[in-house]
Write a protein that holds these residues in place. Structure first.
Motif, PDB file in Angstrom:
ATOM      1  N   ALA A  81      -4.911   2.603  -6.160  1.00 28.51           N
ATOM      2  CA  ALA A  81      -4.020   1.860  -7.055  1.00 28.51           C
ATOM      3  C   ALA A  81      -2.853   1.295  -6.259  1.00 28.51           C
TER       4      ALA A  81
ATOM      5  N   TRP B 282       1.977   1.897   1.362  1.00 25.07           N
ATOM      6  CA  TRP B 282       1.877   1.210   2.649  1.00 25.07           C
ATOM      7  C   TRP B 282       2.957   1.678   3.603  1.00 25.07           C
TER       8      TRP B 282
ATOM      9  N   ILE C 148       3.346 -10.816   0.491  1.00 26.47           N
ATOM     10  CA  ILE C 148       4.716 -10.765  -0.032  1.00 26.47           C
ATOM     11  C   ILE C 148       5.785 -11.135   1.000  1.00 26.47           C
TER      12      ILE C 148
ATOM     13  N   MET D  38       5.843   3.048  -7.072  1.00 31.84           N
ATOM     14  CA  MET D  38       5.694   2.382  -8.361  1.00 31.84           C
ATOM     15  C   MET D  38       4.264   2.502  -8.880  1.00 31.84           C
ATOM     16  N   SER D  39       3.302   2.423  -7.972  1.00 28.92           N
ATOM     17  CA  SER D  39       1.897   2.501  -8.402  1.00 28.92           C
ATOM     18  C   SER D  39       1.559   3.889  -8.920  1.00 28.92           C
ATOM     19  N   GLY D  40       1.919   4.903  -8.148  1.00 34.68           N
ATOM     20  CA  GLY D  40       1.585   6.269  -8.544  1.00 34.68           C
ATOM     21  C   GLY D  40       2.302   6.678  -9.819  1.00 34.68           C
TER      22      GLY D  40
ATOM     23  N   GLY E  34       4.011   8.818  -5.037  1.00 40.13           N
ATOM     24  CA  GLY E  34       4.950   8.627  -6.139  1.00 40.13           C
ATOM     25  C   GLY E  34       5.747   7.347  -6.019  1.00 40.13           C
TER      26      GLY E  34
ATOM     27  N   ASN F  29       7.483  12.369   0.188  1.00 40.81           N
ATOM     28  CA  ASN F  29       8.933  12.270   0.404  1.00 40.81           C
ATOM     29  C   ASN F  29       9.668  13.294  -0.458  1.00 40.81           C
TER      30      ASN F  29
ATOM     31  N   ALA G 149       5.347  17.107  -1.007  1.00 39.26           N
ATOM     32  CA  ALA G 149       4.012  17.668  -1.212  1.00 39.26           C
ATOM     33  C   ALA G 149       2.944  16.712  -0.707  1.00 39.26           C
TER      34      ALA G 149
ATOM     35  N   THR H 129       0.589  -6.283  -2.006  1.00 36.55           N
ATOM     36  CA  THR H 129       1.036  -7.122  -3.118  1.00 36.55           C
ATOM     37  C   THR H 129       2.423  -6.705  -3.594  1.00 36.55           C
TER      38      THR H 129
ATOM     39  N   TYR I 131      15.091  -7.148  -6.002  1.00 37.95           N
ATOM     40  CA  TYR I 131      13.717  -7.544  -6.318  1.00 37.95           C
ATOM     41  C   TYR I 131      13.613  -9.045  -6.439  1.00 37.95           C
TER      42      TYR I 131
ATOM     43  N   VAL J 229      -1.905  10.748  -6.226  1.00 38.52           N
ATOM     44  CA  VAL J 229      -1.303  10.976  -4.912  1.00 38.52           C
ATOM     45  C   VAL J 229      -0.425   9.782  -4.553  1.00 38.52           C
TER      46      VAL J 229
ATOM     47  N   GLU K 177       3.937  13.820  -4.164  1.00 37.58           N
ATOM     48  CA  GLU K 177       4.657  12.836  -3.348  1.00 37.58           C
ATOM     49  C   GLU K 177       5.161  13.505  -2.078  1.00 37.58           C
TER      50      GLU K 177
ATOM     51  N   HIS L 206      15.492 -12.758   1.483  1.00 36.77           N
ATOM     52  CA  HIS L 206      16.486 -12.416   2.507  1.00 36.77           C
ATOM     53  C   HIS L 206      17.395 -13.594   2.813  1.00 36.77           C
TER      54      HIS L 206
HETATM   55  C1  LIG Z   1      10.283  -6.525   3.203  1.00 33.95           C
HETATM   56  C2  LIG Z   1       9.629  -6.313   1.862  1.00 33.95           C
HETATM   57  C3  LIG Z   1      10.280  -6.707   0.713  1.00 33.95           C
HETATM   58  C4  LIG Z   1       9.675  -6.564  -0.523  1.00 33.95           C
HETATM   59  N1  LIG Z   1      10.329  -7.029  -1.618  1.00 33.95           N
HETATM   60  C5  LIG Z   1       9.709  -6.990  -2.820  1.00 33.95           C
HETATM   61  C6  LIG Z   1      10.338  -7.552  -3.963  1.00 33.95           C
HETATM   62  O1  LIG Z   1      11.462  -8.068  -3.871  1.00 33.95           O
HETATM   63  N2  LIG Z   1       9.689  -7.539  -5.155  1.00 33.95           N
HETATM   64  C7  LIG Z   1       8.426  -6.974  -5.279  1.00 33.95           C
HETATM   65  O2  LIG Z   1       7.857  -7.018  -6.357  1.00 33.95           O
HETATM   66  N3  LIG Z   1       7.805  -6.405  -4.211  1.00 33.95           N
HETATM   67  C8  LIG Z   1       8.419  -6.403  -2.988  1.00 33.95           C
HETATM   68  N4  LIG Z   1       7.798  -5.836  -1.903  1.00 33.95           N
HETATM   69  C9  LIG Z   1       6.502  -5.142  -2.114  1.00 33.95           C
HETATM   70  C10 LIG Z   1       6.700  -3.720  -2.645  1.00 33.95           C
HETATM   71  O3  LIG Z   1       7.375  -2.964  -1.670  1.00 33.95           O
HETATM   72  C11 LIG Z   1       5.344  -3.083  -2.971  1.00 33.95           C
HETATM   73  O4  LIG Z   1       4.696  -3.881  -3.943  1.00 33.95           O
HETATM   74  C12 LIG Z   1       5.465  -1.674  -3.541  1.00 33.95           C
HETATM   75  O5  LIG Z   1       6.111  -0.834  -2.627  1.00 33.95           O
HETATM   76  C13 LIG Z   1       4.097  -1.095  -3.873  1.00 33.95           C
HETATM   77  O6  LIG Z   1       4.221   0.184  -4.420  1.00 33.95           O
HETATM   78  P1  LIG Z   1       3.173   1.346  -4.112  1.00 33.95           P
HETATM   79  O7  LIG Z   1       3.499   2.443  -5.046  1.00 33.95           O
HETATM   80  O8  LIG Z   1       1.791   0.820  -4.156  1.00 33.95           O
HETATM   81  O9  LIG Z   1       3.455   1.804  -2.612  1.00 33.95           O
HETATM   82  P2  LIG Z   1       4.734   2.553  -1.985  1.00 33.95           P
HETATM   83  O10 LIG Z   1       5.999   1.973  -2.462  1.00 33.95           O
HETATM   84  O11 LIG Z   1       4.480   2.565  -0.518  1.00 33.95           O
HETATM   85  O12 LIG Z   1       4.629   4.045  -2.523  1.00 33.95           O
HETATM   86  C14 LIG Z   1       3.688   4.954  -2.024  1.00 33.95           C
HETATM   87  C15 LIG Z   1       4.231   6.382  -2.101  1.00 33.95           C
HETATM   88  O13 LIG Z   1       3.220   7.290  -1.662  1.00 33.95           O
HETATM   89  C16 LIG Z   1       3.793   8.247  -0.791  1.00 33.95           C
HETATM   90  N5  LIG Z   1       2.745   8.745   0.112  1.00 33.95           N
HETATM   91  C17 LIG Z   1       2.191   8.113   1.184  1.00 33.95           C
HETATM   92  N6  LIG Z   1       1.243   8.864   1.745  1.00 33.95           N
HETATM   93  C18 LIG Z   1       1.179  10.007   1.018  1.00 33.95           C
HETATM   94  C19 LIG Z   1       0.390  11.176   1.101  1.00 33.95           C
HETATM   95  N7  LIG Z   1      -0.544  11.308   2.043  1.00 33.95           N
HETATM   96  N8  LIG Z   1       0.574  12.155   0.201  1.00 33.95           N
HETATM   97  C20 LIG Z   1       1.522  12.022  -0.761  1.00 33.95           C
HETATM   98  N9  LIG Z   1       2.295  10.945  -0.911  1.00 33.95           N
HETATM   99  C21 LIG Z   1       2.128   9.938  -0.026  1.00 33.95           C
HETATM  100  C22 LIG Z   1       4.901   7.515  -0.090  1.00 33.95           C
HETATM  101  O14 LIG Z   1       5.867   8.413   0.410  1.00 33.95           O
HETATM  102  C23 LIG Z   1       5.439   6.621  -1.200  1.00 33.95           C
HETATM  103  O15 LIG Z   1       6.442   7.255  -1.926  1.00 33.95           O
HETATM  104  C24 LIG Z   1       8.384  -5.962  -0.636  1.00 33.95           C
HETATM  105  C25 LIG Z   1       7.734  -5.545   0.533  1.00 33.95           C
HETATM  106  C26 LIG Z   1       8.327  -5.730   1.774  1.00 33.95           C
HETATM  107  C27 LIG Z   1       7.591  -5.353   3.019  1.00 33.95           C
END
Ligand SMILES: Cc1cc2nc3c(=O)[nH]c(=O)nc-3n(C[C@H](O)[C@H](O)[C@H](O)COP(=O)(O)OP(=O)(O)OC[C@H]3O[C@@H](n4cnc5c(N)ncnc54)[C@H](O)[C@@H]3O)c2cc1C
Ligand code: SF4
Ligand code: SF4
Ligand code: SF4
Ligand code: SF4
Lengths: 196, 422
Positions: free
Chosen positions: B392, B196, B267, B18-20, B16, B40, B83, B399, B53, B14, B38, B275
């Motif tokens: 995950a 997040w 982070i 980077m983690s998913g 999509g 979105n 979805a 992070t 990045y 659940v 996902e 920035h």
């Molecule tokens: C200002 C800022 C700058 C950053 N810059 C960097 C950087 O330069 N380099 C770096 O390494 N990291 C950076 N990060 C951190 C980076 O954004 C996170 O590490 C990364 O987004 C984690 O990926 P994730 O897949 O865990 O979460 P997300 O990217 O949040 O992906 C989660 C996905 O799950 C979907 N979702 C949520 N709820 C549901 C649901 N109920 N059902 C289905 N789908 C759902 C969302 O739509 C989303 O697509 C930054 C963060 C911030 C705040």
């Protein structure tokens, strides 16, 4: 504030043990929010964070004879904003009380200042920075001053609870949320928080 | 209706981001059937909204593109956008899942010709740019969207505007009759990688976000700096669209604060440093001041911090800012605080302020879903007593991408173990 000091924990231990709410400052992370938002910071020799820093540095004399601990007027700003949830105001009151017990007598102008602060808040709903120092020199003795201060605090609190008093001097409060939060906390702490 | 055949040997992922994506690909490449869900209309998560990045300052699309390619090549991963999971029941090795699909009103025949956007006259807030600009209600979510397919906003589906789009589409790609549908899955294990949401900065009312135009957040800064963003890559004051002469960054805005988010998001210091490089590259004369409690740049990332410190136009002041006041005429911002190194009071004016806000984990909010454990801040714990559903990435801890990817690989392995145990 002196930055280069030898670390001496004995006074800090004394404060943690003997001062009401004194042990709360163990949680302080030195962020400066209290010192940056206290409305009396310009009149204080050491704003709250610096008082806590001095305690850690073992500066007993500087802390207990400081004007700052006597000046705190229980406005709650620091309590509401402290990121570590430290009842900064209670610690300031605890220190004031402890200093009195230890025979430190605040300078007359300090006590009058506190009284006059509340006088103005009561009358004007805000602080007139220019008028304040002039009036401070009028009021009576120290004990009277403290008593009057506490009395005025009660009125102040009641006013706050009725939301008729603008608390932060000469600056508008952004959104009612902060005020509401202050009121909630004020209500929760009640007068117990004030009478050190 | 989706024709998805799964068994209790399959894995549901659940989210999509980077983690998913990583968890799904790792499990699929180990031979398991995976369904990725996902919410979105596109994959990639928050990373798609970043300009560059850290620490290498490369565009995030390269990394994403590699993963999308792995996805296209692997028939074992099925993914669904727009979805969400509506229900989960059962236990480790044997879950029944209901997936809800929202209507996109555009099918796979879409060639991205853009004609529907051209004719559409209704505009909506652009969620991709955090509402800083508007887009047409018939739109491509962003220029690198995967899948590359348009979307119609539900607000125009039943209207003449929707009809106009339908009529202009030469490929039969628009279907205004689409409705919400759902389908059921059987899976043996679930990886929760919902990521997040940005902390709502308006909660810290003494910073005036939402009220003072020139106070923005770090996620908005990412969009502003991006050429595809609302200002086409120029960092401009929202109030008058002027180039700022001095910008302040406020670290821990709502973080490490018992009143809001008590934890460190890990982070946002790096994000502000990054920035700073955006600003300094764009405006050689712009001054940058970073107000911090302490700068958290761990391991090799400290080199990046050191590099930014060398820029003499960048000043670091140890202080948590205690108040912001706006000059209503100029839109300028007065910052108050205490310099905790010198003990001096801070009263400084800036053209623009960026709040370095943290990350709030997306918990499992599904009625009657099996019990999982969270820590005191709402991050999912992979509790050895409650196996079968695993967190995950950022749902487990705030992070960066590299750590999220590692964590997602671990999550995939745990999911595989759940199936192997049966
Ligand atoms: C200002 C800022 C700058 C950053 N810059 C960097 C950087 O330069 N380099 C770096 O390494 N990291 C950076 N990060 C951190 C980076 O954004 C996170 O590490 C990364 O987004 C984690 O990926 P994730 O897949 O865990 O979460 P997300 O990217 O949040 O992906 C989660 C996905 O799950 C979907 N979702 C949520 N709820 C549901 C649901 N109920 N059902 C289905 N789908 C759902 C969302 O739509 C989303 O697509 C930054 C963060 C911030 C705040
Ligand atoms: S606001 Fe709280 S944590 Fe910050 S310096 Fe003051 S007492 Fe310490
Ligand atoms: S309660 Fe006392 S120390 Fe705290 S901000 Fe008000 S006057 Fe200053
Ligand atoms: S939906 Fe039709 S008109 Fe719109 S971009 Fe796709 S193919 Fe073109
Ligand atoms: S990473 Fe930096 S700005 Fe973010 S919460 Fe931690 S210390 Fe504060």
């Amino acid at each position: 504030m002196e930055n280069m000091v030898n670390y001496n924990p004995s006074f800090a231990e004394e404060v943690f043990r003997d001062v009401d709410s004194g042990d709360e400052i163990k949680m302080c992370m030195n962020c400066g929010v209290c010192a940056g938002s206290c409305p009396l910071r310009e009149h204080m020799d050491y704003p709250p964070r610096q008082i806590f820093g001095l305690i850690r540095a073992g500066k007993r004399e500087a802390v207990l004879s400081s004007k700052a601990i006597m000046l705190c007027t229980s406005c709650y700003t620091c309590v509401v904003k402290c990121p570590r949830d430290i009842p900064v105001m209670d610690v300031m009151h605890g220190l004031a009380h402890y200093a009195l017990k230890q025979g430190y007598v605040p300078r007359k102008d300090t006590a009058n200042f506190g009284k006059e602060f509340w006088n103005q808040v009561y009358k004007l709903g805000r602080i007139d920075e220019k008028d304040l120092p002039r009036r401070v020199f009028f009021a009576g003795g120290f004990v009277e001053g403290i008593k009057a201060m506490l009395n005025f605090m009660d009125i102040g609190l009641k006013l706050m609870l009725h939301r008729r008093m603008k608390l932060l001097p000469e600056r508008k409060i952004k959104g009612v949320k902060l005020l509401q939060k202050m009121l909630d906390k004020a209500e929760g702490l009640g007068k117990g928080g004030i009478a050190a | 209706m989706a024709d998805v055949q799964t068994t209790n040997q399959s894995i549901l992922v659940v989210g999509g981001g980077m983690s998913g994506i990583t968890a799904a690909l790792e499990a699929a490449e180990a031979g398991y059937e995976v369904v990725l869900v996902e919410k979105n209309p596109y994959l990639g998560g928050r990373v798609t909204q970043l300009y560059q990045y850290f620490p290498k300052l490369c565009p995030p699309n390269c990394g994403l593109e590699i993963n999308f390619r792995r996805m296209r090549q692997n028939p074992k991963v099925r993914f669904f956008t727009m979805a969400e999971v509506a229900g989960i029941s059962g236990q480790e090795g044997d879950y029944d899942v209901t997936v809800k699909l929202s209507p996109r009103y555009v099918n796979e025949k879409c060639t991205c010709c853009g004609k529907c956007t051209e004719v559409c006259e209704v505009e909506i807030d652009n969620p991709f740019n955090y509402g800083m600009d508007k887009i047409k209600a018939a739109y491509l979510p962003h220029e690198f969207a995967f899948p590359m397919r348009y979307v119609l906003d539900p607000s125009i589906a039943g209207t003449d505007e929707g009809k106009k789009c339908l009529d202009v589409c030469e490929y039969g790609a628009i279907d205004l009759e689409m409705e919400e549908t759902s389908f059921d899955l059987k899976v043996g294990a679930i990886v929760w990688a919902a990521g997040w949401d940005p902390f709502d900065a308006a909660k810290v009312d003494y910073y005036g976000f939402g009220e003072y135009k020139n106070v923005i957040t770090n996620v908005m800064m990412e969009r502003m700096a991006a050429p595809s963003g609302p200002t086409e890559g120029k960092i401009l004051r929202p109030s008058d669209k002027k180039e700022p002469k001095n910008i302040a960054f406020i670290q821990c805005a709502g973080s490490r604060d018992e009143n809001y988010l008590p934890y460190c998001s890990g982070i946002c210091c790096l994000a502000s440093l990054k920035h700073t490089t955006y600003v300094r590259e764009l405006y050689p004369d712009c001054d940058v001041t970073i107000f911090f409690i302490d700068i958290r740049a761990l391991d090799r990332l400290e080199d990046f911090y050191t590099k930014v410190q060398e820029d003499e136009k960048v000043v670091f002041i140890k202080s948590k800012i205690a108040n912001i006041t706006e000059d209503e005429e100029t839109g300028g911002l007065l910052l108050e605080g205490e310099n905790t190194r010198t003990g001096e009071q801070i009263l400084m004016n800036f053209d623009m302020v960026v709040l370095a806000t943290g990350m709030v984990p997306n918990k499992i909010e599904i009625d009657a879903a099996p019990d999982v454990s969270y820590d005191e801040y709402g991050f999912l714990i992979n509790d050895p007593e409650k196996t079968g559903i695993y967190g995950a990435g950022c749902v487990r801890r705030p992070t960066d991408v590299a750590s999220s990817v590692q964590d997602a690989t671990a999550g995939a392995l745990k999911a595989i173990q759940s199936i192997a145990r049966r």
